[in-house]
Write an enzyme that holds these catalytic residues in place. Structure first.
Site, mmCIF file in Angstrom:
data_model
loop_
_atom_site.group_PDB
_atom_site.id
_atom_site.type_symbol
_atom_site.label_atom_id
_atom_site.label_comp_id
_atom_site.label_asym_id
_atom_site.label_seq_id
_atom_site.Cartn_x
_atom_site.Cartn_y
_atom_site.Cartn_z
ATOM 1 N N HIS A 16 33.292 39.871 38.844
ATOM 2 C CA HIS A 16 33.668 39.459 37.484
ATOM 3 C C HIS A 16 32.548 39.787 36.489
ATOM 4 O O HIS A 16 32.794 40.278 35.390
ATOM 5 C CB HIS A 16 33.897 37.941 37.428
ATOM 6 C CG HIS A 16 35.072 37.450 38.217
ATOM 7 N ND1 HIS A 16 34.956 36.541 39.240
ATOM 8 C CD2 HIS A 16 36.394 37.729 38.124
ATOM 9 C CE1 HIS A 16 36.154 36.277 39.739
ATOM 10 N NE2 HIS A 16 37.045 36.996 39.084
ATOM 11 N N LYS A 40 46.867 25.048 39.803
ATOM 12 C CA LYS A 40 46.191 26.002 40.694
ATOM 13 C C LYS A 40 45.215 25.349 41.676
ATOM 14 O O LYS A 40 44.710 26.016 42.565
ATOM 15 C CB LYS A 40 45.457 27.064 39.861
ATOM 16 C CG LYS A 40 46.323 28.291 39.614
ATOM 17 C CD LYS A 40 45.491 29.551 39.510
ATOM 18 C CE LYS A 40 46.342 30.801 39.616
ATOM 19 N NZ LYS A 40 45.553 32.028 39.566
ATOM 20 N N ARG A 89 40.794 46.230 41.660
ATOM 21 C CA ARG A 89 39.981 46.524 42.839
ATOM 22 C C ARG A 89 40.664 47.534 43.749
ATOM 23 O O ARG A 89 40.116 48.561 44.086
ATOM 24 C CB ARG A 89 39.712 45.236 43.638
ATOM 25 C CG ARG A 89 38.697 44.326 43.003
ATOM 26 C CD ARG A 89 38.729 42.978 43.618
ATOM 27 N NE ARG A 89 40.067 42.417 43.532
ATOM 28 C CZ ARG A 89 40.373 41.164 43.757
ATOM 29 N NH1 ARG A 89 39.455 40.308 44.126
ATOM 30 N NH2 ARG A 89 41.610 40.739 43.635
ATOM 31 N N SER A 127 36.992 35.611 44.518
ATOM 32 C CA SER A 127 36.527 34.217 44.534
ATOM 33 C C SER A 127 36.948 33.538 45.838
ATOM 34 O O SER A 127 36.186 32.748 46.404
ATOM 35 C CB SER A 127 37.120 33.445 43.348
ATOM 36 O OG SER A 127 36.726 34.038 42.136
HETATM 37 O O1 PNS Z 1 41.804 35.300 37.989
HETATM 38 P P1 PNS Z 1 43.296 35.321 38.074
HETATM 39 O O2 PNS Z 1 43.773 34.072 38.794
HETATM 40 O O3 PNS Z 1 43.844 36.576 38.674
HETATM 41 O O4 PNS Z 1 43.845 35.254 36.561
HETATM 42 C C1 PNS Z 1 45.216 35.122 36.312
HETATM 43 C C2 PNS Z 1 45.488 34.848 34.815
HETATM 44 C C3 PNS Z 1 44.693 33.646 34.321
HETATM 45 C C4 PNS Z 1 45.099 36.056 33.997
HETATM 46 C C5 PNS Z 1 47.023 34.600 34.675
HETATM 47 O O5 PNS Z 1 47.415 33.640 35.611
HETATM 48 C C6 PNS Z 1 47.440 34.120 33.286
HETATM 49 O O6 PNS Z 1 47.362 34.867 32.332
HETATM 50 N N1 PNS Z 1 47.898 32.864 33.186
HETATM 51 C C7 PNS Z 1 48.333 32.274 31.939
HETATM 52 C C8 PNS Z 1 49.838 32.050 31.926
HETATM 53 C C9 PNS Z 1 50.597 33.258 31.417
HETATM 54 O O7 PNS Z 1 50.345 33.751 30.332
HETATM 55 N N2 PNS Z 1 51.568 33.733 32.210
HETATM 56 C C10 PNS Z 1 52.436 34.841 31.829
HETATM 57 C C11 PNS Z 1 51.803 36.198 32.046
HETATM 58 S S1 PNS Z 1 52.011 36.727 33.676
#
Ligand code: PNS
Length: 158
Positions: A16, A40, A89, A127
């Site tokens: 990150h 989560k 990745r 993570s």
């Molecule tokens: O680190 P991560 O868990 O891969 O990040 C995921 C994240 C936070 C980018 C994603 O879960 C997110 O954008 N959540 C907010 C809810 C949202 O907007 N959902 C609709 C788009 S898929």
């Protein structure tokens, strides 16, 4: 360009941090946005995740580190951001990332998702892997900065 780098960051890894450093060089302002989502079940609280990001990336001049909840695209609009940055990745990331990018594009076509490919040395890193290695007593020195490694050990009671 104002861009958002969203994620769970539970905790932030060198992968990150690498994306944050590289993205901050190509945008005017980078908002690192920590998802605040109780569903989560993260290991670290939002405040702890924000603190760890501040301790490791807080000295980059054009970044802001903050939390968000609800729809990412709403947060982007509210922040005046015109791009979302995501790290890629491996091929296995692609389907999920593509789905998110397309969903966000449908919700607001003004905001572009930009992918930055991981540095090869962090391609294996996540993570979840770091938490698993730490929980099983392995060394995470090459995966997270020491301040984050120490907090991981505290959290798992070692
Ligand atoms: O680190 P991560 O868990 O891969 O990040 C995921 C994240 C936070 C980018 C994603 O879960 C997110 O954008 N959540 C907010 C809810 C949202 O907007 N959902 C609709 C788009 S898929």
């Amino acid at each position: 360009m104002i861009a958002i780098y969203p994620g769970t960051f539970d905790p932030a890894t060198y992968g990150h941090i690498d994306i944050i450093m590289r993205a901050s060089k190509v945008v005017d302002k980078l908002i690192v946005a920590v998802l605040n989502n109780s569903a989560k079940q993260p290991m670290f609280t939002v405040d702890e995740r924000l603190q760890m990001l501040n301790e490791t990336c807080g000295d980059i001049s054009n970044i802001e580190i903050t939390a968000f909840s609800g729809l990412l695209i709403e947060f982007a609009k509210h922040s005046g951001a015109n791009a979302i940055i995501r790290g890629l990745r491996a091929v296995s990331d692609f389907e999920y990332e593509f789905q998110m990018a397309l969903t966000n594009k449908i919700l607001n076509e003004e905001v572009e998702t930009l992918f930055i490919s991981t540095s090869a040395r962090y391609a294996y890193l996540s993570s979840s892997i770091v938490k698993e290695v730490a929980a099983l007593g392995g060394c995470v020195e090459s995966m997270v900065p020491a301040v984050i490694g120490d907090r991981l050990l505290q959290k798992i009671g070692k």
